[in-house]
Design a protein around this motif. Structure first.
Motif, PDB file in Angstrom:
ATOM      1  N   VAL A 169       0.872  -1.173   0.000  1.00  0.00           N
ATOM      2  CA  VAL A 169       0.000   0.000   0.000  1.00  0.00           C
ATOM      3  C   VAL A 169       0.910   1.225   0.000  1.00  0.00           C
ATOM      4  O   VAL A 169       1.658   1.454   0.957  1.00  0.00           O
ATOM      5  N   ILE A 170       0.861   1.990  -1.102  1.00  0.00           N
ATOM      6  CA  ILE A 170       1.728   3.156  -1.271  1.00  0.00           C
ATOM      7  C   ILE A 170       0.951   4.268  -1.971  1.00  0.00           C
ATOM      8  O   ILE A 170      -0.173   4.059  -2.433  1.00  0.00           O
ATOM      9  N   HIS A 171       1.570   5.432  -2.044  1.00  0.00           N
ATOM     10  CA  HIS A 171       0.948   6.541  -2.759  1.00  0.00           C
ATOM     11  C   HIS A 171       0.930   6.265  -4.263  1.00  0.00           C
ATOM     12  O   HIS A 171       1.801   5.565  -4.793  1.00  0.00           O
ATOM     13  N   ASP A 172      -0.061   6.841  -4.919  1.00  0.00           N
ATOM     14  CA  ASP A 172      -0.224   6.694  -6.359  1.00  0.00           C
ATOM     15  C   ASP A 172       1.053   7.067  -7.115  1.00  0.00           C
ATOM     16  O   ASP A 172       1.520   6.341  -7.998  1.00  0.00           O
ATOM     17  N   TYR A 173       1.651   8.219  -6.766  1.00  0.00           N
ATOM     18  CA  TYR A 173       2.846   8.661  -7.494  1.00  0.00           C
ATOM     19  C   TYR A 173       4.027   7.745  -7.217  1.00  0.00           C
ATOM     20  O   TYR A 173       4.906   7.552  -8.075  1.00  0.00           O
ATOM     21  N   GLN A 174       4.067   7.130  -6.008  1.00  0.00           N
ATOM     22  CA  GLN A 174       5.133   6.186  -5.710  1.00  0.00           C
ATOM     23  C   GLN A 174       4.967   4.915  -6.548  1.00  0.00           C
ATOM     24  O   GLN A 174       5.957   4.327  -7.001  1.00  0.00           O
ATOM     25  N   TYR A 175       3.718   4.513  -6.745  1.00  0.00           N
ATOM     26  CA  TYR A 175       3.465   3.348  -7.587  1.00  0.00           C
ATOM     27  C   TYR A 175       4.016   3.560  -8.995  1.00  0.00           C
ATOM     28  O   TYR A 175       4.686   2.685  -9.557  1.00  0.00           O
ATOM     29  N   TYR A 176       3.734   4.707  -9.577  1.00  0.00           N
ATOM     30  CA  TYR A 176       4.166   4.941 -10.947  1.00  0.00           C
ATOM     31  C   TYR A 176       5.687   5.012 -11.062  1.00  0.00           C
ATOM     32  O   TYR A 176       6.258   4.599 -12.082  1.00  0.00           O
ATOM     33  N   ASP A 177       6.347   5.504 -10.034  1.00  0.00           N
ATOM     34  CA  ASP A 177       7.807   5.477 -10.033  1.00  0.00           C
ATOM     35  C   ASP A 177       8.312   4.035  -9.975  1.00  0.00           C
ATOM     36  O   ASP A 177       9.216   3.646 -10.723  1.00  0.00           O
ATOM     37  N   ALA A 178       7.713   3.244  -9.068  1.00  0.00           N
ATOM     38  CA  ALA A 178       8.159   1.862  -8.885  1.00  0.00           C
ATOM     39  C   ALA A 178       7.798   0.978 -10.069  1.00  0.00           C
ATOM     40  O   ALA A 178       8.494  -0.006 -10.364  1.00  0.00           O
ATOM     41  N   ALA A 179       6.704   1.311 -10.753  1.00  0.00           N
ATOM     42  CA  ALA A 179       6.232   0.486 -11.866  1.00  0.00           C
ATOM     43  C   ALA A 179       7.242   0.391 -13.001  1.00  0.00           C
ATOM     44  O   ALA A 179       7.205  -0.556 -13.801  1.00  0.00           O
ATOM     45  N   GLU A 180       8.168   1.339 -13.062  1.00  0.00           N
ATOM     46  CA  GLU A 180       9.182   1.295 -14.103  1.00  0.00           C
ATOM     47  C   GLU A 180      10.163   0.139 -13.898  1.00  0.00           C
ATOM     48  O   GLU A 180      10.823  -0.297 -14.840  1.00  0.00           O
ATOM     49  N   GLN A 181      10.246  -0.361 -12.639  1.00  0.00           N
ATOM     50  CA  GLN A 181      11.163  -1.456 -12.336  1.00  0.00           C
ATOM     51  C   GLN A 181      10.452  -2.759 -11.989  1.00  0.00           C
ATOM     52  O   GLN A 181      10.981  -3.841 -12.217  1.00  0.00           O
ATOM     53  N   ALA A 182       9.257  -2.672 -11.408  1.00  0.00           N
ATOM     54  CA  ALA A 182       8.547  -3.861 -10.952  1.00  0.00           C
ATOM     55  C   ALA A 182       8.126  -4.747 -12.130  1.00  0.00           C
ATOM     56  O   ALA A 182       7.987  -4.283 -13.267  1.00  0.00           O
ATOM     57  N   THR A 183       7.905  -6.019 -11.839  1.00  0.00           N
ATOM     58  CA  THR A 183       7.490  -6.988 -12.864  1.00  0.00           C
ATOM     59  C   THR A 183       5.968  -7.099 -12.897  1.00  0.00           C
ATOM     60  O   THR A 183       5.343  -7.435 -11.890  1.00  0.00           O
ATOM     61  N   ASP A 184       5.386  -6.806 -14.038  1.00  0.00           N
ATOM     62  CA  ASP A 184       3.928  -6.877 -14.232  1.00  0.00           C
ATOM     63  C   ASP A 184       3.169  -6.109 -13.149  1.00  0.00           C
ATOM     64  O   ASP A 184       2.288  -6.654 -12.474  1.00  0.00           O
ATOM     65  N   PRO A 185       3.469  -4.825 -12.959  1.00  0.00           N
ATOM     66  CA  PRO A 185       2.787  -4.048 -11.910  1.00  0.00           C
ATOM     67  C   PRO A 185       1.341  -3.757 -12.279  1.00  0.00           C
ATOM     68  O   PRO A 185       0.990  -3.625 -13.454  1.00  0.00           O
ATOM     69  N   VAL A 186       0.503  -3.634 -11.262  1.00  0.00           N
ATOM     70  CA  VAL A 186      -0.908  -3.324 -11.466  1.00  0.00           C
ATOM     71  C   VAL A 186      -1.452  -2.646 -10.223  1.00  0.00           C
ATOM     72  O   VAL A 186      -1.027  -2.936  -9.097  1.00  0.00           O
ATOM     73  N   ILE A 187      -2.355  -1.687 -10.407  1.00  0.00           N
ATOM     74  CA  ILE A 187      -3.089  -1.106  -9.284  1.00  0.00           C
ATOM     75  C   ILE A 187      -4.315  -1.968  -9.039  1.00  0.00           C
ATOM     76  O   ILE A 187      -5.196  -2.089  -9.903  1.00  0.00           O
TER      77      ILE A 187
END
Length: 353
Positions: free
Chosen positions: A201-219
């Motif tokens: 559970v993180i902030h929306d903007y943190q998700y988008y930063d992390a999504a550049e590295q994470a594998t198959d990210p999804v909200i």
């Protein structure tokens, strides 16, 4: 089972902190008002100011003088937990705590007569984020799913429980077998990006930063879309202090509400407020800030028009606290909200507008 034990243990721990704090001495340098309501309030913030949280400080610094306040940024002190901030208030070294609404309700339940009197932030841009094939709420309860969350009663814990409740789940965060405790959203973001956890559970903007590295990210779910009655944080103070300083508290809250209205209406002013008041190492980019501002306006992050502390919202948050094992029962609304102070603040705003 260990998670459930941790939740039950969290309440006595808070009680011990409160008892210790209540025994503390007062502060001879306390700054409050005279009879005309003008003066200074010392505010204890329970965590660093994220971009979405800037309206309160912005409002007080920008509009405080219009309401007879004499305050600067030095009147705000940031602590690393709700318990420490509360201890500061109880020992007389601060007047008001700005933090988790549920934690403030817990204070009241533990015998500290605190009352909510002004919003801080209602909604927030928190999301349940999944990666590595984790894409549903049900996946969180798989024993093989590694879920990063903060301690019981923390912001992320309460938010997750609220979303689970809104989504019709009978289970709570206490039932997730693969919990890994990471107290800050920044630490959880790092772990999510590096693949050390599968959901968090993180902030929306943190998700988008992390999504550049994470594998198959999804909200998986967004707080502001799933839980319209959520109120994340509010200002609270001892009932005795509010009774003695009702007009001062109302003036302070009026300045906060003015800040919320101003930043809701003016994106450029919001950007300036983030630059001045947000506790971030790096300024978010324009796309991120525009998305945050749009969500804040559309989903009522900053309840400057009505104050946000309705009986329905406070009751909902108390119900989340009970289901999470943090509260024993839902309190009476008038016992935990200084309705007269909030109503007076709204009157002052209308007089000033």
């Amino acid at each position: 089972m260990a998670r459930q034990t941790a939740i039950r243990a969290a309440v006595p721990a808070v009680a011990l902190v409160l008892v210790a704090a209540a025994c503390g001495g007062g502060d001879d340098d306390a700054s409050t008002s005279g009879g005309d309501g003008a003066g200074t309030i010392r505010v204890a913030n329970t965590s660093p100011t994220q971009p979405g949280f800037v309206p309160a400080k912005f409002g007080v610094i920008t509009y405080g003088e219009d309401f007879g306040l004499d305050m600067t940024i030095d009147n705000f002190t940031t602590f690393d937990s709700h318990a420490v901030a509360t201890q500061t208030v109880l020992s007389g070294r601060a007047d008001v705590v700005a933090g988790s609404l549920v934690s403030n309700l817990l204070l009241n339940e533990q015998g500290q007569d605190f009352k909510l009197f002004c919003p801080y932030i209602a909604q927030d841009d928190f999301v349940i984020a999944g990666a590595n094939g984790i894409s549903t709420v049900e996946d969180l309860f798989d024993p093989n799913t590694r879920v990063a969350l903060d301690s019981p009663g923390g912001a992320g814990d309460v938010i997750l429980n609220a979303m689970l409740q809104a989504l019709g789940q009978e289970q709570t965060a206490a039932d997730i077998p693969g919990i890994q405790i990471l107290e800050s959203s920044g630490l959880r973001t790092t772990a999510f990006a590096s693949g050390d956890v599968d959901a968090t559970v993180i902030h929306d903007y943190q998700y988008y930063d992390a999504a550049e590295q994470a594998t198959d990210p999804v909200i998986i779910a967004s707080l502001f879309e799933e839980v319209p009655d959520f109120v994340k944080e509010a200002h609270a103070a001892p009932a005795a202090w509010l009774e003695e300083n009702a007009e001062l508290a109302a003036n302070y809250c009026a300045a906060v509400l003015m800040g919320m209205r101003e930043l809701s209406a003016d994106y450029d002013a919001f950007v300036g407020a983030v630059e001045e008041f947000a506790d971030v190492e790096e300024m978010p980019d324009d796309e991120t800030l525009r998305a945050l501002h749009t969500s804040a306006v559309d989903y009522g992050f900053w309840p400057g028009e009505d104050g946000g502390l309705s009986e329905e919202s406070v009751t909902f948050m108390a119900e989340v606290g009970v289901k999470s094992g943090l509260l024993e029962e839902v309190p009476e609304y008038e016992d935990v909200v200084a309705v007269d102070v909030l109503e007076r603040a709204l009157e002052l705003v209308e007089e000033q507008s």
